[in-house]
Design a protein around this motif. Sequence first.
Motif, PDB file in Angstrom:
ATOM      1  N   LYS A 196       0.821  -1.210   0.000  1.00  0.00           N
ATOM      2  CA  LYS A 196       0.000   0.000   0.000  1.00  0.00           C
ATOM      3  C   LYS A 196       0.854   1.259   0.000  1.00  0.00           C
ATOM      4  CE  LYS A 196      -3.944  -2.252   2.213  1.00  0.00           C
ATOM      5  NZ  LYS A 196      -4.817  -2.163   1.022  1.00  0.00           N
ATOM      6  N   LEU A 197       1.934   1.226   0.751  1.00  0.00           N
ATOM      7  CA  LEU A 197       2.804   2.396   0.817  1.00  0.00           C
ATOM      8  C   LEU A 197       3.544   2.628  -0.504  1.00  0.00           C
ATOM      9  CD1 LEU A 197       4.211   1.898   4.417  1.00  0.00           C
ATOM     10  CD2 LEU A 197       2.709   3.754   3.660  1.00  0.00           C
ATOM     11  N   LEU A 198       3.913   1.544  -1.173  1.00  0.00           N
ATOM     12  CA  LEU A 198       4.567   1.695  -2.472  1.00  0.00           C
ATOM     13  C   LEU A 198       3.589   2.275  -3.491  1.00  0.00           C
ATOM     14  CD1 LEU A 198       7.140   1.346  -4.062  1.00  0.00           C
ATOM     15  CD2 LEU A 198       6.447  -0.987  -4.607  1.00  0.00           C
TER      16      LEU A 198
ATOM     17  N   HIS B 218       9.021  -3.412  -9.053  1.00  0.00           N
ATOM     18  CA  HIS B 218       7.999  -3.274 -10.092  1.00  0.00           C
ATOM     19  C   HIS B 218       8.199  -4.283 -11.216  1.00  0.00           C
ATOM     20  CE1 HIS B 218       7.487   1.255  -8.963  1.00  0.00           C
ATOM     21  NE2 HIS B 218       6.511   0.557  -8.418  1.00  0.00           N
ATOM     22  N   ILE B 219       9.451  -4.461 -11.649  1.00  0.00           N
ATOM     23  CA  ILE B 219       9.680  -5.144 -12.932  1.00  0.00           C
ATOM     24  C   ILE B 219      10.498  -6.427 -12.830  1.00  0.00           C
ATOM     25  CG2 ILE B 219       9.477  -2.983 -14.207  1.00  0.00           C
ATOM     26  CD1 ILE B 219      12.528  -2.949 -14.468  1.00  0.00           C
TER      27      ILE B 219
ATOM     28  N   LYS C 221       3.354  -7.044 -13.071  1.00  0.00           N
ATOM     29  CA  LYS C 221       3.161  -7.816 -11.841  1.00  0.00           C
ATOM     30  C   LYS C 221       1.804  -7.411 -11.257  1.00  0.00           C
ATOM     31  CE  LYS C 221       6.808  -8.305  -9.141  1.00  0.00           C
ATOM     32  NZ  LYS C 221       8.065  -8.018  -8.393  1.00  0.00           N
ATOM     33  N   ASN C 222       1.772  -7.018  -9.977  1.00  0.00           N
ATOM     34  CA  ASN C 222       0.516  -6.565  -9.378  1.00  0.00           C
ATOM     35  C   ASN C 222       0.486  -5.051  -9.200  1.00  0.00           C
ATOM     36  OD1 ASN C 222      -0.631  -9.174  -9.040  1.00  0.00           O
ATOM     37  ND2 ASN C 222       0.693  -9.512  -7.274  1.00  0.00           N
TER      38      ASN C 222
ATOM     39  N   THR D 150       6.775  -8.847 -18.101  1.00  0.00           N
ATOM     40  CA  THR D 150       6.283  -8.005 -19.198  1.00  0.00           C
ATOM     41  C   THR D 150       5.194  -7.095 -18.677  1.00  0.00           C
ATOM     42  OG1 THR D 150       6.800  -9.675 -20.872  1.00  0.00           O
ATOM     43  CG2 THR D 150       5.203  -7.975 -21.476  1.00  0.00           C
ATOM     44  N   GLY D 151       5.288  -5.832 -19.020  1.00  0.00           N
ATOM     45  CA  GLY D 151       4.277  -4.874 -18.622  1.00  0.00           C
ATOM     46  C   GLY D 151       3.548  -4.304 -19.825  1.00  0.00           C
ATOM     47  N   LYS D 152       2.328  -3.846 -19.574  1.00  0.00           N
ATOM     48  CA  LYS D 152       1.548  -3.237 -20.661  1.00  0.00           C
ATOM     49  C   LYS D 152       1.165  -1.820 -20.258  1.00  0.00           C
ATOM     50  CE  LYS D 152      -2.391  -4.000 -23.732  1.00  0.00           C
ATOM     51  NZ  LYS D 152      -3.540  -4.869 -24.091  1.00  0.00           N
ATOM     52  N   VAL D 153       1.248  -0.898 -21.230  1.00  0.00           N
ATOM     53  CA  VAL D 153       0.940   0.504 -20.982  1.00  0.00           C
ATOM     54  C   VAL D 153      -0.450   0.799 -21.515  1.00  0.00           C
ATOM     55  CG1 VAL D 153       1.584   2.879 -21.535  1.00  0.00           C
ATOM     56  CG2 VAL D 153       3.357   1.169 -21.084  1.00  0.00           C
ATOM     57  N   GLU D 154      -1.298   1.330 -20.637  1.00  0.00           N
ATOM     58  CA  GLU D 154      -2.667   1.653 -21.025  1.00  0.00           C
ATOM     59  C   GLU D 154      -3.096   2.946 -20.354  1.00  0.00           C
ATOM     60  OE1 GLU D 154      -4.860  -2.590 -21.738  1.00  0.00           O
ATOM     61  OE2 GLU D 154      -4.553  -1.987 -19.648  1.00  0.00           O
ATOM     62  N   LYS D 155      -4.116   3.585 -20.926  1.00  0.00           N
ATOM     63  CA  LYS D 155      -4.714   4.759 -20.303  1.00  0.00           C
ATOM     64  C   LYS D 155      -5.567   4.297 -19.133  1.00  0.00           C
ATOM     65  CE  LYS D 155      -3.742   8.823 -22.131  1.00  0.00           C
ATOM     66  NZ  LYS D 155      -3.219   9.949 -21.324  1.00  0.00           N
TER      67      LYS D 155
END
Length: 432
Positions: A298-300, A360-361, A344-345, A427-432
């Motif tokens: 939560k703090l992150l 994060h990654i 991730k989450n 792998t991450g995905k970028v979205e609005k």
Amino acid sequence: MEFKKGETIALEGGRTAKIVSKLGGGGQGIVYAVKIDGKDYALKWYTCKLSNKKEFRKNLQTNIANGAPDSKFLWPLYLTEERDNSFGYVMELKPKEYVEFSDILNAKVDFPDTKTIVYTALNIVNAFKNLHMKGLSYQDLNDGGFFINMQTGDVLICDNDNVTPGGIKNPGNVGGKPGYMAPEIFRGDKFPGVLTDNYSLAVILFKLFCLHDPLMGKAYVDSICITEKREMELYGTHPVFIFNPQDDSNRPVPGIHSNPLKIWPRLPQYIKDAFITSFVDGIKDPNARLPDNEWQKKLLRFLDEILVCPICGSEHMIYKFNAGQPMNFACKHTFSYPYILHVKNYAVPLFPGTKIRACHINKDSGDYTKIEGEVIMNKNNNALWGIKNLGDVTWTFSAPNGEIKTIGNNFVVPIAQGMKINFGNTTGKVEK
């Protein structure tokens, strides 16, 4: 007894500590600045009567042998030989730039910004997560145990002599400090352990953010006299969280408790919910209290969601803006709502200045201190943002048109809707 400058104290193993000066004292003992082989340290010498001295000393010896569970702890390093039926232990000396947590609560010093407060909270939580992973509990969390670097958010934790395996009565017979102890400890129903640490940790975090005791409201003010019986009711038998949504009998009093009344509405709802869980459900059910790893998540998120204006440096909370709509900052600067990196989450807002952290990654990492990337703004066009790779691993990304490119150290990938970035093992995905 007190030592004078120049006196020497024998340590286990044959070395000696030379008294330099007196640093302070408390209920248990006196702390001195000492030198050992030319290096500066701190020595805590017990002036109180230790009812279980043999067991207390043995516990300290065990902790010294096992070493610190985290670098944030000013851990016992050496024990002294006994002298006049007492003894002490040596630890690292606190650097001068660190201030006592009590100085923050007493408004003697201020943090430069909210990000530093959240980072301080993260450092406290992470230290206790590592302590608890070793099967240990601190058992005496209070404002006197923390030193904080106000500029960086770095934390040092002292008074580690009561650290004991969880659920076992510590040989020093220390349960904690009123206001910080879990209700069951205050009542004398349980021994300190990890679950009571979780309660005390929530108290520390609430005081860090709201500069106030989570149980000190109208009920405390209305008390004619705080007798032992009344203190037991307020902290042991009938504790009521000042922001309990189901019970308003102990709300902060306007004109007296200005800090929580001013600060509480500014906190993100998920942080408020965490406190409500710990101080409402957790008052009665120790298992309901948020553990350290949940606080860290939560703090992150809180840290990630503080946006810093790249023009003037003012802070703004993303939850105050509607997704997809322009963000009109209070500082009068306007920016488009940021894209979100889902990995991730985590859901990380990609706003200039945002740090991409190892946790994060990296698939198996919980390290929030290692920076792997940063969102930067194009110097010639404030509307163009990208992620700069600051790590050693080469990333690959696929644009919405299917094009695949690699991004090495110090290279930048422009942020675009629908893009996917492979960070090595995630792998991450970028979205609005």
